[in-house]
Design a protein around this motif. Structure first.
Motif, short mmCIF file in Angstrom:
data_model
loop_
_atom_site.label_atom_id
_atom_site.label_comp_id
_atom_site.label_asym_id
_atom_site.label_seq_id
_atom_site.Cartn_x
_atom_site.Cartn_y
_atom_site.Cartn_z
N ALA A 1 0.40 -1.02 -0.12
CA ALA A 1 -0.12 0.28 0.39
C ALA A 1 0.86 1.49 0.01
CB ALA A 1 -1.09 -0.08 2.06
N LEU A 2 1.89 1.10 0.31
CA LEU A 2 2.82 2.13 0.85
C LEU A 2 3.98 2.48 -0.24
CD1 LEU A 2 3.55 2.01 4.52
CD2 LEU A 2 2.21 4.13 3.67
N LYS A 3 4.25 1.28 -0.95
CA LYS A 3 4.66 1.75 -2.45
C LYS A 3 4.56 2.97 -2.86
CE LYS A 3 6.70 -1.39 -5.66
NZ LYS A 3 7.58 -2.56 -6.07
N PRO B 1 -2.01 8.97 4.19
CA PRO B 1 -3.96 8.73 4.13
C PRO B 1 -4.15 7.25 3.70
CG PRO B 1 -3.28 11.07 3.30
CD PRO B 1 -2.27 10.15 4.40
N ILE B 2 -2.73 6.98 2.99
CA ILE B 2 -2.59 5.47 2.35
C ILE B 2 -2.92 4.90 3.70
CG2 ILE B 2 -0.84 3.37 1.46
CD1 ILE B 2 -0.23 6.13 -0.07
N TRP B 3 -1.79 5.09 4.97
CA TRP B 3 -2.54 4.20 5.87
C TRP B 3 -3.29 4.17 6.81
CZ3 TRP B 3 -3.34 6.03 11.17
CH2 TRP B 3 -3.44 4.40 11.99
N GLU C 1 -9.14 -0.39 7.56
CA GLU C 1 -9.62 -1.94 6.32
C GLU C 1 -9.72 -2.89 7.06
OE1 GLU C 1 -8.34 -4.41 2.38
OE2 GLU C 1 -8.72 -1.82 2.44
N ILE C 2 -8.53 -2.85 7.62
CA ILE C 2 -7.94 -3.74 8.65
C ILE C 2 -9.19 -4.05 9.78
CG2 ILE C 2 -6.00 -4.94 9.14
CD1 ILE C 2 -4.52 -3.93 7.07
N GLU C 3 -8.89 -3.05 10.64
CA GLU C 3 -9.58 -3.43 11.65
C GLU C 3 -10.54 -3.49 11.17
OE1 GLU C 3 -9.60 0.52 14.17
OE2 GLU C 3 -7.03 -0.40 14.73
N PRO D 1 -10.35 -5.13 17.67
CA PRO D 1 -9.15 -5.03 17.54
C PRO D 1 -8.08 -3.99 18.62
CG PRO D 1 -10.86 -3.34 16.59
CD PRO D 1 -11.11 -4.22 17.01
N ASP D 2 -8.94 -3.52 19.84
CA ASP D 2 -8.60 -2.51 20.97
C ASP D 2 -8.48 -4.02 22.30
OD1 ASP D 2 -9.72 -0.39 19.83
OD2 ASP D 2 -11.06 -0.17 20.70
#
Length: 156
Positions: free
Chosen positions: A38-40, A119-121, A127-129, A135-136
């Motif tokens: 994603a960060l590429k 913004p990518i992060w 999406e992952i959460e 997640p917490d």
């Protein structure tokens, strides 16, 4: 090693299925790969994102405080800083109060890379959460495991 000392295949299966360290390593690698991809477009890896973000503070942190935050030894941190310094994203300077310590600072170019990466992060992180049941709770347990002491450290 004698044959009787050899771990059985059943032990191998037990480790595969139950080892918290193995499962944490696999999950960490899978997450890192997703963030790397994603960060590429921002030109950084997930590890570089974490390192740059750890420098995003009002005052430049010391090398030691960043190493502690990222749970890295100083040698590994220094090696990870080198490509970022070569790209002009990070600067290292002696601490004016203690010339033995080094302070790390994001450059304007480093801040620009973070501006593009955040913004990518945010998008991938959300999406992952969403895919996790709690997640917490996961974050809390991982934090507990990473803290020094009896539960988080083999030395505790």
């Amino acid at each position: 090693m004698h044959a009787a000392d050899e771990p059985s295949f059943q032990t191998t299966l037990t480790v595969r299925d139950t080892c918290l360290c193995l499962h944490a390593q696999r999950a960490a690698r899978a997450l890192a790969r997703r963030f790397d991809i994603a960060l590429k477009p921002a030109g950084i890896s997930s590890g570089q994102f974490s390192l740059l973000m750890s420098l995003n503070r009002p005052e430049p942190p010391t090398l030691g405080s960043v190493a502690a935050l990222l749970a890295m030894d100083r040698t590994t941190l220094t090696a990870n800083l080198k490509p970022l310094e070569r790209r002009g994203l990070v600067e290292t300077a002696p601490d004016p109060a203690d010339r033995r310590a080094r302070r790390l600072r994001l450059t304007p170019a480093g801040r620009a890379v973070l501006r593009g990466a955040v913004p990518i992060w945010r998008h991938l992180h959300a999406e992952i959460e969403t895919a996790l049941s709690d997640p917490d709770q996961l974050r809390a347990e991982l934090t507990r495991l990473s803290e020094p002491g009896p539960r988080g450290s083999p030395t505790g």
